[in-house]
Design a protein around this motif. Structure first.
Motif, short mmCIF file in Angstrom:
data_model
loop_
_atom_site.label_atom_id
_atom_site.label_comp_id
_atom_site.label_asym_id
_atom_site.label_seq_id
_atom_site.Cartn_x
_atom_site.Cartn_y
_atom_site.Cartn_z
N UNK A 78 -70.89 67.49 -30.90
CA UNK A 78 -69.60 67.03 -31.57
C UNK A 78 -68.42 67.65 -31.02
N UNK A 79 -68.67 69.07 -30.55
CA UNK A 79 -67.36 69.99 -29.99
C UNK A 79 -67.08 69.18 -28.78
N UNK A 80 -67.87 68.88 -27.92
CA UNK A 80 -67.70 68.04 -26.52
C UNK A 80 -66.94 66.57 -26.72
N UNK A 81 -67.42 65.94 -27.51
CA UNK A 81 -66.67 64.69 -28.23
C UNK A 81 -65.32 64.78 -28.48
N UNK A 82 -64.89 66.02 -29.21
CA UNK A 82 -63.57 66.58 -30.04
C UNK A 82 -62.70 66.68 -28.84
N UNK A 83 -63.35 67.52 -27.73
CA UNK A 83 -62.31 67.97 -26.79
C UNK A 83 -62.02 66.93 -26.13
N UNK A 84 -62.83 65.84 -25.64
CA UNK A 84 -62.50 64.58 -24.82
C UNK A 84 -61.66 63.83 -25.48
N UNK A 85 -61.58 63.64 -26.97
CA UNK A 85 -60.86 62.87 -27.64
C UNK A 85 -59.59 63.63 -27.67
N UNK A 86 -59.53 64.75 -27.66
CA UNK A 86 -57.96 65.33 -27.63
C UNK A 86 -57.39 65.20 -26.36
N UNK A 87 -58.02 65.21 -25.28
CA UNK A 87 -57.88 64.72 -24.01
C UNK A 87 -57.11 63.48 -23.71
N UNK A 88 -57.82 62.37 -24.45
CA UNK A 88 -57.45 61.02 -24.23
C UNK A 88 -58.05 60.17 -25.38
N UNK A 89 -57.32 59.57 -26.18
CA UNK A 89 -57.79 58.76 -27.43
C UNK A 89 -58.32 57.81 -26.73
N UNK A 90 -59.35 57.29 -27.57
CA UNK A 90 -60.19 56.17 -27.59
C UNK A 90 -60.93 56.23 -25.98
N UNK A 91 -61.20 57.16 -25.58
CA UNK A 91 -62.08 57.50 -24.48
C UNK A 91 -63.39 57.22 -24.90
N UNK A 92 -64.07 56.16 -24.10
CA UNK A 92 -65.54 55.71 -24.59
C UNK A 92 -66.48 56.83 -24.09
N UNK A 93 -66.93 57.67 -24.75
CA UNK A 93 -67.69 58.84 -24.36
C UNK A 93 -69.13 58.61 -25.10
N UNK A 94 -70.10 58.76 -23.96
CA UNK A 94 -71.61 58.75 -24.47
C UNK A 94 -72.04 59.88 -24.12
N UNK A 95 -72.78 60.68 -25.11
CA UNK A 95 -73.37 61.93 -25.15
C UNK A 95 -74.80 61.80 -24.55
N UNK A 96 -75.41 62.85 -23.82
CA UNK A 96 -76.81 62.55 -23.62
C UNK A 96 -77.27 64.05 -23.95
N UNK A 97 -78.89 64.28 -23.88
CA UNK A 97 -79.42 65.48 -24.22
C UNK A 97 -80.51 65.52 -23.13
N UNK A 98 -80.60 66.67 -22.52
CA UNK A 98 -81.67 66.83 -21.72
C UNK A 98 -82.86 67.38 -22.74
N UNK A 99 -83.96 66.72 -22.39
CA UNK A 99 -85.35 66.97 -23.25
C UNK A 99 -86.41 67.43 -22.05
N UNK A 100 -85.90 67.21 -20.71
CA UNK A 100 -87.11 67.69 -19.75
C UNK A 100 -86.08 68.41 -18.73
N UNK A 101 -86.76 69.19 -17.91
CA UNK A 101 -86.37 70.26 -16.97
C UNK A 101 -85.51 69.69 -16.03
N UNK A 102 -84.89 70.30 -15.43
CA UNK A 102 -83.77 69.78 -14.50
C UNK A 102 -84.53 69.00 -13.31
N UNK A 103 -85.65 69.63 -12.69
CA UNK A 103 -86.29 69.10 -11.54
C UNK A 103 -87.18 67.48 -11.74
N UNK A 104 -87.43 67.65 -13.12
CA UNK A 104 -88.24 66.36 -13.49
C UNK A 104 -87.37 65.23 -13.56
#
Length: 533
Positions: free
Chosen positions: A443-469
């Motif tokens: 939520x913080x990341x979305x808020x920070x990006x929204x403050x940088x530019x309104x109506x910025x199409x942001x899609x958040x992703x979550x890492x569920x596996x390790x980096x190498x995989x």
């Protein structure tokens, strides 16, 4: 209140990495030899007279053989020193009348190496006592006294000086001083200054803290004409490596290529610069760069007319900000990236890494085609003092080929600053979406990006596996030659070819994986259904 010469020497010595009494053969500047020889001549002559008078007096008063032998040996050493000084003085005189620039540089290098070896520590200290406050400060500022051997032009018959240095190793100062000295001595009249971009050349090579304007008195930079003018009429033309063909038509008697391994096409830049190096009796080139295991670098260092010097970051520790080296070593010491970026080693591909440099080199292009999709991917840093924020711009064309357009990763900034950078990239590259990893505060990341530019199409992703995989499918796309880098993205490419799952988090790599995973989603292949009767 006037500071005494002794106090001045103490102040300078304490602020300088070398103490004057402990100077070595590597610490002597050729530009200082004239005055030092004269002063030592005078001092040693005075010493000889004192010893001669003392010897005569002692012979009359005490005719012991031991005393006479001691005085005789002392006089012999002083006479030997004076004879060596006479020889050195003749070398210096011939140097002054030598027109050939190469010979002049070689003689100066030889004098610098051998001068201090003529004297004992006491003799050096005695000669240095004659220097007043202003002269002590002149010595402190003299480049040939402060420079390390690897920062000075190597002797010999070379055409290209390749200076490989770690981050903050003093490469820029060496380049600027080399040009300034060549101009001052008349050996360089038409110079080429080639940076990765025009802005890089201006900010680092010319106007930087260690740039040309800081070491060449009277030099004047003309931004509109992209050139530096010197008081004696010499001209340095500023060129950009992102336009190698623009070097055509120029003629130089000296050339300086800075951060060459980061140029968009290092081989093309080098080829064009060499073809332009055709003026004067002894045209030469300096290439300053942090090493990378790219083919042009591997080929250049083995050429017969190339002299190579290497400087580690820690070699220049006395000139770096407090804490910088400690921070870098804590983060990278012992790692493959640290050996390259701090120790200036050319590190071949890591066999345990998922990427191979040849996959990147074989598909690199300069201009991207029309793209159907463009995304800006972000791997945010947890804190300002922590990792970098990875920001990668990538796209995909109608043929299913991927393109890495820009690496805008940045470290040491606040969330609002990296968010503004990402928002600007979204506009500049006409992107369709911003992809942001949200494992640490979605939520913080979305808020920070929204403050940088309104109506910025942001899609958040979550890492569920390790980096190498997560990175494996993207590395496969590279192996299939389906991903193309537009120009050179040095730091990103080094992370790709060095990361083996160990060490610090590769933020640029993470952002790249998020961008290409969005553009090339993994889809399940439908399994055939088996009907039973």
């Amino acid at each position: 209140m006037t500071t005494s010469p002794e106090a001045a020497r103490g102040d300078v010595a304490r602020s300088h990495p070398h103490h004057w009494i402990n100077v070595t053969a590597e610490d002597i500047p050729p530009g200082w030899i004239d005055d030092m020889v004269k002063r030592l001549f005078e001092e040693l002559n005075r010493q000889m007279l004192r010893f001669e008078n003392a010897a005569k007096k002692e012979v009359k008063e005490d005719n012991t053989p031991d005393l006479r032998e001691q005085d005789s040996l002392t006089l012999a050493r002083l006479e030997g020193t004076l004879n060596r000084l006479n020889k050195l003085d003749m070398q210096r005189a011939s140097l002054r009348h030598t027109k050939n620039a190469r010979k002049r540089r070689d003689v100066r290098a030889a004098l610098r190496q051998n001068f201090w070896k003529q004297f004992s520590r006491k003799q050096m200290a005695k000669g240095l006592e004659a220097f007043d406050e202003s002269e002590c400060h002149d010595l402190y500022d003299d480049w040939y006294l402060r420079a390390r051997d690897e920062q000075l032009p190597p002797p010999g018959n070379w055409r290209i000086w390749l200076f490989l240095g770690g981050r903050g190793a003093g490469k820029t100062r060496s380049g600027a001083e080399w040009i300034a000295e060549g101009v001052d001595g008349g050996a360089m009249q038409r110079i080429g200054l080639i940076g990765a971009t025009h802005s890089d050349a201006r900010a680092v090579m010319i106007e930087g803290v260690s740039g040309l304007l800081s070491v060449a008195p009277g030099a004047n930079y003309e931004p509109s004409n992209r050139r530096v003018l010197f008081p004696n009429g010499a001209i340095a033309t500023v060129l950009s490596a992102d336009e190698p063909d623009a070097i055509r038509g120029h003629q130089f008697d000296a050339c300086w290529l800075d951060e060459w391994a980061k140029h968009q096409d290092p081989q093309a830049t080098l080829d064009m610069a060499l073809m332009a190096l055709r003026l004067g009796e002894d045209p030469r080139m300096l290439v300053t760069t942090t090493p990378r295991a790219i083919e042009p670098m591997l080929n250049l260092r083995t050429m017969p007319d190339v002299a190579v010097t290497v400087s580690r970051t820690k070699d220049n520790a006395s000139n770096l900000a407090p804490g910088f080296l400690e921070t870098m070593e804590k983060r990278y010491l012992g790692s493959r990236l640290g050996r390259q970026e701090l120790d200036a080693e050319i590190i071949e591909d890591n066999d345990a890494a998922l990427w191979r440099r040849e996959w990147i080199e074989s598909t690199r292009i300069r201009i991207a085609p029309a793209l159907q999709q463009v995304v800006v991917a972000i791997d945010p840093a947890v804190s300002i003092s922590g990792d970098e924020t990875g920001i990668i711009v990538a796209g995909k064309d109608a043929e299913g080929q991927g393109y890495v357009l820009a690496d805008l990763s940045i470290g040491g900034v606040t969330p609002s600053q990296w968010a503004a950078r990402a928002a600007n990239a979204f506009v500049d590259y006409k992107a369709d979406r911003v992809i942001a990893e949200a494992n640490n505060g979605g939520d913080t990341i979305k808020s920070v990006l929204a403050n940088a530019q309104q109506n910025l199409p942001v899609q958040t992703v979550h890492a569920t596996r390790d980096k190498r995989t997560r990175a494996q499918p993207i590395a496969t796309l590279y192996e299939q030659r389906r991903i193309h880098h537009i120009g050179v993205h040095a730091e990103l490419e080094d992370q790709l070819c060095n990361y083996d799952g160990e060490g610090s988090s590769p933020d640029r790599l993470d952002a790249l994986v998020w961008a290409l995973t969005y553009l090339f989603p993994i889809t399940k292949t439908a399994e055939p259904r088996i009907r039973t009767f």
